[in-house]
Design a protein around this motif. Structure first.
Motif, PDB file in Angstrom:
ATOM      1  N   SER A 128       0.633  -0.862  -0.488  1.00  0.00           N
ATOM      2  CA  SER A 128      -0.123  -0.130   0.239  1.00  0.00           C
ATOM      3  C   SER A 128       1.058   1.051  -0.308  1.00  0.00           C
ATOM      4  CB  SER A 128      -0.773  -0.261   1.142  1.00  0.00           C
ATOM      5  OG  SER A 128      -0.274   0.042   2.793  1.00  0.00           O
ATOM      6  N   SER A 131       2.784   1.779  -3.136  1.00  0.00           N
ATOM      7  CA  SER A 131       1.559   2.423  -3.955  1.00  0.00           C
ATOM      8  C   SER A 131       1.072   3.496  -4.144  1.00  0.00           C
ATOM      9  CB  SER A 131       0.570   1.521  -4.847  1.00  0.00           C
ATOM     10  OG  SER A 131       0.035   0.930  -3.745  1.00  0.00           O
ATOM     11  N   ASP A 254      -2.274   8.123  -7.807  1.00  0.00           N
ATOM     12  CA  ASP A 254      -1.373   7.816  -7.885  1.00  0.00           C
ATOM     13  C   ASP A 254      -0.359   8.321  -8.629  1.00  0.00           C
ATOM     14  OD1 ASP A 254      -2.847   6.213  -5.475  1.00  0.00           O
ATOM     15  OD2 ASP A 254      -3.346   4.132  -6.879  1.00  0.00           O
ATOM     16  N   LEU A 259      -5.053   3.404  -9.967  1.00  0.00           N
ATOM     17  CA  LEU A 259      -5.099   2.210 -10.359  1.00  0.00           C
ATOM     18  C   LEU A 259      -5.849   1.274 -11.199  1.00  0.00           C
ATOM     19  CD1 LEU A 259      -5.234   0.930  -6.944  1.00  0.00           C
ATOM     20  CD2 LEU A 259      -2.991   0.757  -7.972  1.00  0.00           C
ATOM     21  N   GLN A 318       7.894   0.063  -6.555  1.00  0.00           N
ATOM     22  CA  GLN A 318       5.859   0.729  -6.683  1.00  0.00           C
ATOM     23  C   GLN A 318       5.304   0.435  -6.916  1.00  0.00           C
ATOM     24  OE1 GLN A 318       6.484   5.118  -5.946  1.00  0.00           O
ATOM     25  NE2 GLN A 318       8.622   4.788  -7.066  1.00  0.00           N
ATOM     26  N   GLU A 319       6.077  -0.499  -8.642  1.00  0.00           N
ATOM     27  CA  GLU A 319       4.908  -1.357  -9.281  1.00  0.00           C
ATOM     28  C   GLU A 319       4.765  -2.849  -9.148  1.00  0.00           C
ATOM     29  OE1 GLU A 319       7.386  -0.240 -13.270  1.00  0.00           O
ATOM     30  OE2 GLU A 319       6.886   0.917 -13.584  1.00  0.00           O
ATOM     31  N   LYS A 322       2.080  -2.504  -6.454  1.00  0.00           N
ATOM     32  CA  LYS A 322       0.383  -2.140  -6.243  1.00  0.00           C
ATOM     33  C   LYS A 322      -0.486  -4.551  -6.529  1.00  0.00           C
ATOM     34  CE  LYS A 322       0.282   2.280  -9.026  1.00  0.00           C
ATOM     35  NZ  LYS A 322      -0.068   2.900 -10.386  1.00  0.00           N
ATOM     36  N   TYR A 325      -0.266  -6.090  -3.369  1.00  0.00           N
ATOM     37  CA  TYR A 325      -1.550  -5.055  -2.150  1.00  0.00           C
ATOM     38  C   TYR A 325      -2.978  -5.674  -2.989  1.00  0.00           C
ATOM     39  CZ  TYR A 325      -5.209  -2.160  -1.218  1.00  0.00           C
ATOM     40  OH  TYR A 325      -6.535  -1.934  -1.122  1.00  0.00           O
ATOM     41  N   SER A 326      -3.016  -6.038  -4.397  1.00  0.00           N
ATOM     42  CA  SER A 326      -3.727  -6.878  -4.713  1.00  0.00           C
ATOM     43  C   SER A 326      -4.348  -7.778  -4.559  1.00  0.00           C
ATOM     44  CB  SER A 326      -4.061  -7.047  -6.038  1.00  0.00           C
ATOM     45  OG  SER A 326      -4.894  -7.196  -6.891  1.00  0.00           O
ATOM     46  N   ASN A 414      -6.238  -0.603   1.822  1.00  0.00           N
ATOM     47  CA  ASN A 414      -5.175   0.467   1.141  1.00  0.00           C
ATOM     48  C   ASN A 414      -4.970   1.208   2.976  1.00  0.00           C
ATOM     49  OD1 ASN A 414      -7.324   1.491   0.672  1.00  0.00           O
ATOM     50  ND2 ASN A 414      -5.737   2.719  -0.226  1.00  0.00           N
TER      51      ASN A 414
END
Length: 442
Positions: A128, A131, A254, A259, A318-319, A322, A325-326, A414
């Motif tokens: 979280s 991203s 973001d 997203l 950072q990519e 995401k 996190y998902s 998040n």
């Protein structure tokens, strides 16, 4: 349950095909039924493996179907129903001995011995924060601490006031109801609180712990329900919510783009690297904890937030964050909620409070006061009230497990980094102040 999309002209022709086209959560029906058959065979023959595979299989089987049940209960589905069902129904089933003993044993052993919750929190924090918009993180971090401090004042004052109106003493209301609710959970809240009290008053630590644990449990349950209410408020009044953001950014997106504007296809390598970063920092946090007694999740949180604020986190991580996190939210959180319900939510503690009306009302009003204080102070500070209130309400939850359930009920997973600030910082303030004040009022 969700029906998979089928191209025109290829729609299922009979009830059986329609049934097999359903999903249970994210699991296709044929695969779910196969998992069910495996579970029944292993349970009936008493061969369920007491290891990670067995535990994850059981948690997958129960968690996704319970989520579906919770999503289809009228009214409750608007109040975090799926989280309530996945977390608290298993607790009741264990209490009634309606779950097979092998199921309870395997899940409890896995949750107790493998620290699965810590893995989840570590992955979620890195995913979280990585991203998150850098400017948003800086602004939100400073403001949420102000909101938390306001709640640390409002919660005890309102809680003591209501407790006294209900015939309880100010001493009983604060030290044995309000403070446990806001202490940051069980292991790092209620336990040290009971140890501190026992060193000051003539009461055994176990007796004190037994008195305050129900307040922690019910406070968390109230916060879960109110997070569901807040989500509903955000749905009705979109101007009050950032849908997972605490403050509005200049572009509203973001740092790496919205997203929704990115492909859902995960870059496996980048996601794995982000996960390895989370594990590495958590391990370092464990070492730091042994030196200065700062919880490992907080060390992880501080390091990742500092790295993000200073611009030290590479774009690739950072990519990957995401995707991480998902994966964590969709694939792990339902399983974990079921495990928490089976192994970490004693139903007996919850029902103890339900028989004590003054205590029940005091707990409910205290948590509501914290939520309301966060909601209105957020508006004053230029933050989104719904999201801020959900994050800060985690200070009245059951520690990390409570934060998980609260954020899931509010559909704001998040916000876990900010929830950890509320739980850890708020809990540390409450425990320290309560033990300090006990010396003067005991």
């Amino acid at each position: 349950m969700q029906i998979n999309s089928v191209p025109d002209g290829d729609h299922p022709k009979n009830i059986f095909q329609k049934f097999m086209a359903l999903n249970v959560g994210i699991v296709p029906m044929p695969l779910y039924l196969l998992l069910l058959v495996a579970y029944v065979l292993l349970t009936v023959t008493n061969q369920m493996p007491n290891d990670m595979i067995g535990a994850i299989g059981i948690m997958t089987l129960f968690s996704f179907i319970l989520e579906e049940v919770g999503k289809h209960i009228p009214i409750l589905n608007s109040l975090g129903g799926k989280v309530l069902v996945v977390t608290f129904l298993p607790s009741y089933l264990v209490y009634m001995n309606w779950l097979p003993k092998s199921t309870t044993k395997v899940v409890s052993s896995f949750m107790t011995n493998n620290n699965f919750l810590a893995v989840f929190i570590a992955l979620l924090i890195v995913g979280s924060i990585a991203s998150m918009n850098r400017k948003t993180l800086i602004q939100a971090s400073m403001r949420i601490i102000v909101v938390l401090l306001i709640c640390e004042v409002v919660g005890p004052l309102v809680g003591m006031g209501v407790g006294m109106l209900m015939g309880l003493s100010a001493y009983k209301s604060y030290f044995f109801i309000v403070a446990p609710i806001m202490a940051g959970g069980v292991g790092e809240g209620a336990l040290p609180l009971s140890l501190g009290y026992a060193a000051i008053i003539s009461m055994g630590q176990q007796n004190i712990f037994a008195q305050i644990l129900p307040c922690v449990m019910l406070g968390s349950l109230v916060a879960v329900i109110e997070a569901g209410v807040l989500k509903k408020i955000g749905d009705v009044k979109p101007n009050l919510t950032g849908n997972g953001r605490l403050v509005e950014t200049d572009d509203g997106n973001d740092e790496l783009g919205s997203l929704s504007s990115k492909s859902d296809t995960a870059d496996i390598t980048k996601m794995l690297v982000s996960g390895i970063l989370a594990i590495t920092l958590y391990m370092l946090g464990v070492w730091v904890n042994s030196i200065i007694h700062l919880p490992a999740p907080i060390v992880l949180l501080i390091v990742v937030m500092a790295g993000k604020m200073l611009g030290w986190i590479p774009d690739s991580i950072q990519e990957g964050g995401k995707s991480l996190y998902s994966l964590t939210v969709k694939g792990i959180s339902p399983l974990l909620l079921f495990g928490v319900g089976v192994a970490m939510t004693p139903w007996k503690s919850l029902i103890t409070v339900f028989t004590n009306v003054p205590m029940l009302i005091t707990i409910f009003i205290t948590v509501t006061a914290i939520v309301a204080a966060a909601f209105f102070s957020a508006k004053f500070l230029g933050m989104y009230p719904v999201d801020t209130a959900i994050a800060v309400s985690c200070c009245s939850g059951q520690g990390g497990t409570g934060a998980l359930a609260i954020l899931a009920a509010g559909d704001r997973m998040n916000l876990m980094p900010f929830a950890q600030v509320a739980v850890r910082l708020g809990g540390a303030i409450t425990v320290t102040m309560s033990i300090f004040l006990m010396r003067f009022f005991a």
